[in-house]
Design a protein around this motif. Sequence first.
Motif, short mmCIF file in Angstrom:
data_model
loop_
_atom_site.label_atom_id
_atom_site.label_comp_id
_atom_site.label_asym_id
_atom_site.label_seq_id
_atom_site.Cartn_x
_atom_site.Cartn_y
_atom_site.Cartn_z
N VAL A 1 20.03 -22.15 -10.36
CA VAL A 1 20.97 -23.18 -9.89
C VAL A 1 21.79 -23.71 -11.05
CG1 VAL A 1 21.16 -25.42 -8.75
CG2 VAL A 1 19.42 -23.77 -7.99
N CYS A 2 21.12 -24.00 -12.20
CA CYS A 2 21.81 -24.64 -13.33
C CYS A 2 21.92 -23.72 -14.53
CB CYS A 2 21.06 -25.91 -13.71
SG CYS A 2 19.39 -25.58 -14.29
N GLY B 1 19.26 -27.53 -16.62
CA GLY B 1 18.46 -28.63 -16.08
C GLY B 1 19.11 -29.20 -14.84
N CYS B 2 18.32 -29.23 -13.73
CA CYS B 2 18.85 -29.76 -12.48
C CYS B 2 17.64 -30.17 -11.62
CB CYS B 2 19.71 -28.71 -11.77
SG CYS B 2 18.76 -27.36 -11.04
N CYS C 1 16.31 -21.16 -14.34
CA CYS C 1 16.76 -21.71 -13.07
C CYS C 1 18.13 -21.12 -12.72
CB CYS C 1 16.85 -23.23 -13.18
SG CYS C 1 17.50 -23.99 -11.68
N CYS D 1 14.87 -27.46 -10.79
CA CYS D 1 13.92 -27.06 -11.83
C CYS D 1 13.31 -28.29 -12.51
CB CYS D 1 14.62 -26.17 -12.85
SG CYS D 1 16.08 -26.93 -13.61
ZN LIG Z 1 17.90 -25.95 -12.66
#
Ligand SMILES: [Zn+2]
Length: 341
Positions: A267-268, A272-273, A265, A276
Amino acid sequence: MGEPVQDLAALEADARETIAAAADLPALQAARAALLGRKGSLSQILRGLGGLPPEERGRVGQAANRLKGEVEAWVEARRASLEGAARDRSLAEHQLDVSLPGDVAPRGHLHPTTQVEREVVAFFASLGFSVETGPEVETEYHNFEALNFPDDHPARDMQDTFFVEGGAVLRTHTSPVQIRAMSGREPPFRFIAPGRVYRHDRSLRHFPMFHQVEGFMVDERASFADLKGILYAFARHMMGERVDLRFRASFFPFTEPSAEMDFTCLVCDGAGCPTCSQSGWVEWGGCGMIHPNVLGHCGIDAERWQGFAFGMGLDRAAMLRHGIPNIHLLFEGDLRVLEQF
Ligand SMILES: [Zn+2]
């Protein structure tokens, strides 16, 4: 006609007044003709000089010529004045504000998905892949049968597939392009096939039409290791050097072995975010070694040739790149959305 000199004096006063009173250029032209034209009054006096006694001829001639010069000067002055007034009037009537913003024609741009598609094609072209296309209204043979889908495969169900009258379908994936590109051709080959596909699915994450890209390569030694190498290079080209891939064993009728791949992912960075679903991974697509039955349907000797294929969505890449939360925003044609990219 009275005394020529008195006539000239009267003519002078009259000419001055007439010229000054000319309201426009035609009136001025008429006034000039009445004085200096071939039949004009001053011209007649000048022509009549020959009939005067010699002692008067010089004096009258001098006065008439002086008057002629003056009339010409008055006419020119009046003409300049009339033209100046006309120009001022025109400028006043047609005011041009050069500070107004220009009338710029709106300039379009490529759809975010098209931008991604072109980048993908350019990347694979650099690896020697050429672009293949196929019809969006496809036969069941090309969409399913030649790709080794059994008759009772759930993908053939009305739940997933749009059927067209006469037994055709809207292609549910770009894989039928494999069949069209390979049939009747001799390997080796490397193809990339981007295009629209259709599935009977509509939710926040799905739209009934979306974009996939299919890539496949066949030669005598193409291996799963080659496939992974190409996918890593592709992912890093599109998403940056930090990205990692994960391959999960899976099943597709047209590849064996098969895998689904995920990327970390962005974004993170894998922590984990919400993007995802807290897993750290985002689903990317499917891949595998082309099933010998598929090669066989294309008339290719599966004992000698082998190949791999992969496919993934293009829209998700455009959405991730621009932070677009909902696939519907991409395709509902709302210019307020599309003009932002
Ligand atoms: Zn993520």
